[in-house]
Scaffold this motif. Structure first.
Motif, short mmCIF file in Angstrom:
data_model
loop_
_atom_site.label_atom_id
_atom_site.label_comp_id
_atom_site.label_asym_id
_atom_site.label_seq_id
_atom_site.Cartn_x
_atom_site.Cartn_y
_atom_site.Cartn_z
N GLU A 72 3.45 16.76 2.82
CA GLU A 72 2.41 16.11 2.41
C GLU A 72 2.10 14.57 2.34
O GLU A 72 0.88 14.04 2.98
CB GLU A 72 2.04 16.39 0.77
N LEU A 73 3.15 13.92 2.21
CA LEU A 73 3.60 12.54 2.28
C LEU A 73 3.15 12.00 3.72
O LEU A 73 2.35 11.24 3.79
CB LEU A 73 4.86 12.22 1.69
N LYS B 115 2.21 6.67 12.24
CA LYS B 115 0.86 7.11 12.93
C LYS B 115 0.90 7.40 14.36
O LYS B 115 1.58 6.62 15.19
CB LYS B 115 -0.38 6.01 12.48
N GLY C 88 3.52 2.03 2.86
CA GLY C 88 2.42 1.90 3.94
C GLY C 88 2.75 1.22 5.02
O GLY C 88 1.97 1.63 6.15
N VAL D 139 3.50 11.11 -3.36
CA VAL D 139 3.36 12.53 -3.70
C VAL D 139 4.65 12.68 -4.84
O VAL D 139 5.49 12.22 -5.17
CB VAL D 139 3.46 13.29 -2.49
N ASP E 151 0.77 -1.32 0.13
CA ASP E 151 0.14 0.10 -0.09
C ASP E 151 0.64 1.16 -0.12
O ASP E 151 0.70 2.17 0.80
CB ASP E 151 -1.04 -0.06 1.17
N GLY F 243 4.47 3.69 7.04
CA GLY F 243 3.55 4.76 7.50
C GLY F 243 2.71 4.39 8.67
O GLY F 243 2.34 5.17 9.39
N VAL G 69 2.27 5.06 -0.63
CA VAL G 69 1.72 6.32 -0.80
C VAL G 69 2.46 7.28 -1.48
O VAL G 69 3.78 7.19 -1.15
CB VAL G 69 1.07 6.73 0.57
N SER H 253 1.33 13.73 5.99
CA SER H 253 0.27 14.25 6.43
C SER H 253 -0.80 13.15 6.30
O SER H 253 -1.74 12.81 6.85
CB SER H 253 -0.23 15.32 5.72
N LYS H 254 -0.69 12.02 5.19
CA LYS H 254 -1.40 10.98 4.83
C LYS H 254 -1.26 9.95 5.86
O LYS H 254 -2.36 8.97 5.93
CB LYS H 254 -0.94 10.50 3.49
N PHE H 255 -0.42 10.15 6.91
CA PHE H 255 -0.18 9.01 7.98
C PHE H 255 -0.66 9.57 9.46
O PHE H 255 -0.17 9.03 10.57
CB PHE H 255 1.24 8.45 7.76
N ASP H 256 -0.82 10.87 9.52
CA ASP H 256 -1.51 11.36 10.62
C ASP H 256 -0.42 11.33 11.90
O ASP H 256 -0.65 10.90 12.75
CB ASP H 256 -2.76 10.69 11.32
#
Length: 179
Positions: A141-142, A119, A112, A95, A91, A115, A93, A144-147
């Motif tokens: 940005e990258l 988290k 992923g 950018v 998975d 990532g 991710v 941010s997809k993983f909080d």
């Protein structure tokens, strides 16, 4: 015109080759590969300046030795945002980014699985040089997809206007040199 630009990196001096950016400007080429003394020194100096963190994330490729050394000195794990997907990634991710030292749009990809580990954790974004901030923006940005909580953005050198930023930690400054 001098062929080199001398930079002070937290008390350690290096002569960097001037390279043409375009017909009006040169940049001082910073290549940390192979300079073990500088890598160890820079890692120690950056770690002194950073807040508490859980993980380091760095873009491929020039900052990988620095991330490794910071990981070794701190005992904290690091992850690499790759430029190409690898078969082992689950998975991934992605950018896209364009920096001043590359002539095409680049891709940054984080596995992923990596990532999931970051988290909710405190993360440092690490690079060798921050200039326009485009790579840094892509890394933000990258991630941010993983909080995760980005607690610091760090580099060995700030180039040009990046030296005026108060949101990055760096050890030395190199200019964009007018011809």
């Amino acid at each position: 015109m001098d062929k080199y630009y001398t930079v002070d990196i937290a008390g350690m001096k290096r002569d960097l080759l001037r390279c043409p950016l375009n017909e009006h400007f040169d940049i001082a080429a910073f290549i940390i590969f192979g300079d073990v003394e500088l890598t160890v020194h820079s890692a120690a100096e950056l770690l002194k300046r950073l807040p508490e963190f859980d993980y380091i994330v760095t873009p491929e490729a020039k900052s990988i030795p620095l991330a490794y050394e910071m990981s070794r000195q701190s005992g904290k794990k690091y992850f690499v945002a790759r430029k190409r997907a690898k078969l082992y990634m689950k998975d991934p991710v992605t950018v896209n980014v364009r920096s001043i030292t590359t002539d095409a749009v680049q891709t940054l990809i984080l596995d992923g699985v990596d990532g999931e580990q970051i988290k909710g954790k405190k993360v440092v974004i690490l690079d060798d040089v921050i200039s326009t901030g485009e790579s840094l923006k892509a890394m933000e940005e990258l991630l941010s997809k993983f909080d995760c909580d980005i607690v610091a953005k760090a580099a060995v050198l700030a180039e040009g206007d990046a030296a005026e930023r108060d949101d990055i930690t760096f050890l030395g400054v190199i200019p964009i040199i007018e011809k």
